[in-house]
Scaffold this active site. Structure first.
Site, PDB file in Angstrom:
ATOM      1  N   ASP A 180      40.880  40.417  39.078  1.00 54.50           N
ATOM      2  CA  ASP A 180      41.772  39.507  38.352  1.00 54.50           C
ATOM      3  C   ASP A 180      42.931  39.130  39.274  1.00 54.50           C
ATOM      4  O   ASP A 180      43.675  39.997  39.735  1.00 54.50           O
ATOM      5  CB  ASP A 180      42.278  40.213  37.082  1.00 54.50           C
ATOM      6  CG  ASP A 180      43.169  39.328  36.216  1.00 54.50           C
ATOM      7  OD1 ASP A 180      43.580  38.241  36.674  1.00 54.50           O
ATOM      8  OD2 ASP A 180      43.480  39.727  35.085  1.00 54.50           O
ATOM      9  N   ASP A 207      40.374  33.188  36.333  1.00 56.34           N
ATOM     10  CA  ASP A 207      40.769  34.043  37.470  1.00 56.34           C
ATOM     11  C   ASP A 207      40.259  35.470  37.344  1.00 56.34           C
ATOM     12  O   ASP A 207      40.753  36.367  38.008  1.00 56.34           O
ATOM     13  CB  ASP A 207      42.296  34.045  37.634  1.00 56.34           C
ATOM     14  CG  ASP A 207      42.979  34.956  36.643  1.00 56.34           C
ATOM     15  OD1 ASP A 207      42.443  35.141  35.534  1.00 56.34           O
ATOM     16  OD2 ASP A 207      44.042  35.496  36.991  1.00 56.34           O
ATOM     17  N   GLU A 208      39.257  35.685  36.498  1.00 52.94           N
ATOM     18  CA  GLU A 208      38.843  37.054  36.210  1.00 52.94           C
ATOM     19  C   GLU A 208      37.322  37.147  36.147  1.00 52.94           C
ATOM     20  O   GLU A 208      36.686  36.316  35.504  1.00 52.94           O
ATOM     21  CB  GLU A 208      39.453  37.418  34.854  1.00 52.94           C
ATOM     22  CG  GLU A 208      39.384  38.866  34.494  1.00 52.94           C
ATOM     23  CD  GLU A 208      40.087  39.122  33.151  1.00 52.94           C
ATOM     24  OE1 GLU A 208      40.938  38.306  32.742  1.00 52.94           O
ATOM     25  OE2 GLU A 208      39.749  40.129  32.518  1.00 52.94           O
TER      26      GLU A 208
END
Ligand code: TTP
Ligand code: MG
Length: 388
Positions: free
Chosen positions: A11, A106-107
């Protein structure tokens, strides 16, 4: 038999704000808020860690964020740029395994051969910094729950492992909110019963948990013990893509704030659809009221879509027609009814072929960027993973 794997949760830290600091070096080390209208009507998407020291958080009204941190530099977001960077980060993930689940922009969860987790995590952390100049945190464990917790413990800009043996020392002291499915309201209720930490839940009599969580109590107890058998959900298994936000405080503003949040959520869903090569037919809006009552309302179009604008308009229309009485505590936007876009089609017969095809997609983008040497090593790595 289930394969033994190490699970990573990767992340990026303060993602949008970190990209802004990368693109505008004068913002480095400063409190930066990425968000809507600085006049105070928009929402903070995120903020740099320098701004978090002042209490600024994602989904906070800009007005409140700027009260907490008046010196913050406000930047309007640039989704196209964040999407581009997210693609570059995924290229790096793809070098290590074809088994990955995209959770949000973003993960991502990655599964790798047991024993390789920490090394892969350290490599990813280093490569994302060296090649892209961005901070990322990576949690490593044997399941998704503990990998996620490890990542939270690692933040910012670090790698951390959290194995079953570490559960009493590192997981149990955390507040009950560390368990998926326990939000602020449930946490309040638990507190009133004297249950504050994960350890309290792990040691709680089953009958008490059943009274609070009903059918979900066994799951909650397993999570509290660090147990989790949820598998990764690769792109080809996706049934829906959703984004939701629980507000730090219940929201009354239907005119500006709620539409701004819905716009953000729609952009997140749209981005993930496009980057997964999918188009949807149905949008579902989820609303939770302050009394915890939750409704979902859907709309299906005859034509497939994946643009932010269409998703936003459908979701906003659903909100306007079904908003009920303020205040709201959560809003979510979900896309479903997928069909895959042709160029990224992963609809192939066997699992093995599907993995191969997924890898090809990653390889194509790697080749474009780094030339063929990287692609060869990617293939070797896959063979290595297959030997387990
Ligand atoms: P997160 O990973 O939740 O947050 P983050 O990367 O900013 O910070 P952290 O270090 O805690 O991971 O979300 C990723 C991006 O998604 C974030 O940079 C901005 C966007 N986002 C929103 O637009 N609205 C939201 O409510 C949240 C939570 C995120
Ligand atoms: Mg993040």
């Amino acid at each position: 038999m289930k394969k033994e794997l190490d699970i990573l949760l990767c992340d990026l830290d303060a993602f949008y704000a970190s990209v802004e600091q990368l693109d505008h070096p004068e913002l480095k080390g400063k409190p930066v808020i990425v968000g809507g209208d600085p006049a105070g009507r928009g929402v903070a998407s995120t903020c740099s860690y320098e701004a978090r020291k002042f209490g600024v958080r994602s989904a906070m009204p800009m007005k409140k964020a700027l009260e907490l941190c008046p010196q913050a530099i406000v930047v309007r977001g640039n989704m196209a740029r964040y999407g581009e960077v997210a693609g570059q980060v995924r290229e790096i993930f793809g070098r290590y395994t074809p088994d990955l689940e995209i959770v949000s922009i973003d993960e991502a969860y990655l599964a790798v051969k047991q024993g390789l987790g920490l090394t892969v995590a350290e490599n990813i952390h280093r490569k994302v910094r060296e090649e892209l100049g961005l901070p990322i945190s990576v949690g490593v464990s044997s399941n998704k729950l503990l990998a996620k917790v490890a990542c939270e413990l690692a933040k910012p800009d670090a790698v951390k492992a959290l194995w079953m043996k570490d559960v009493p020392e590192l997981f149990w002291p955390l507040p009950v909110r560390a368990i998926p499915g326990i939000g602020p309201k449930a946490a309040e209720k638990l507190k009133s019963l004297g249950l504050k930490t994960v350890k309290d839940l792990a040691h709680c009599p089953p009958a008490t948990l059943r009274r609070i969580f009903g059918n979900n109590s066994a799951n909650i107890h397993r999570f509290a013990c660090g147990l989790d058998d949820r598998e990764l959900e690769p792109v080809h298994d996706l049934k829906s893509i959703s984004e939701e936000t629980t507000f730090p405080e219940d929201i009354h503003d239907r005119q500006d704030y709620l539409p701004a949040v819905i716009r953000e959520l729609a952009a997140g869903v749209g981005y993930r659809l496009r980057s997964s090569g999918l188009k949807a037919r149905t949008i579902t809006l989820k609303l939770r009221y302050s009394d915890f009552k939750t409704i979902t309302r859907s709309k299906t179009l005859p034509d497939l879509f994946n643009s932010d604008k269409v998703i936003y308009e459908l979701a906003l229309d659903l909100f306007n027609k079904n908003s009920g009485r303020a205040p709201w505590r959560l809003v979510g936007v979900k896309a479903s009814g997928f069909e895959e876009e042709e160029q990224l089609s992963l609809l192939i017969a066997t699992d093995e072929e599907r993995k191969e095809k997924q890898l090809l997609v990653v390889k194509d983008s790697l080749q474009q960027k780094y030339g063929s040497a990287v692609v060869v090593s990617g293939k070797q790595l896959k063979d290595f993973n297959k030997q387990k």
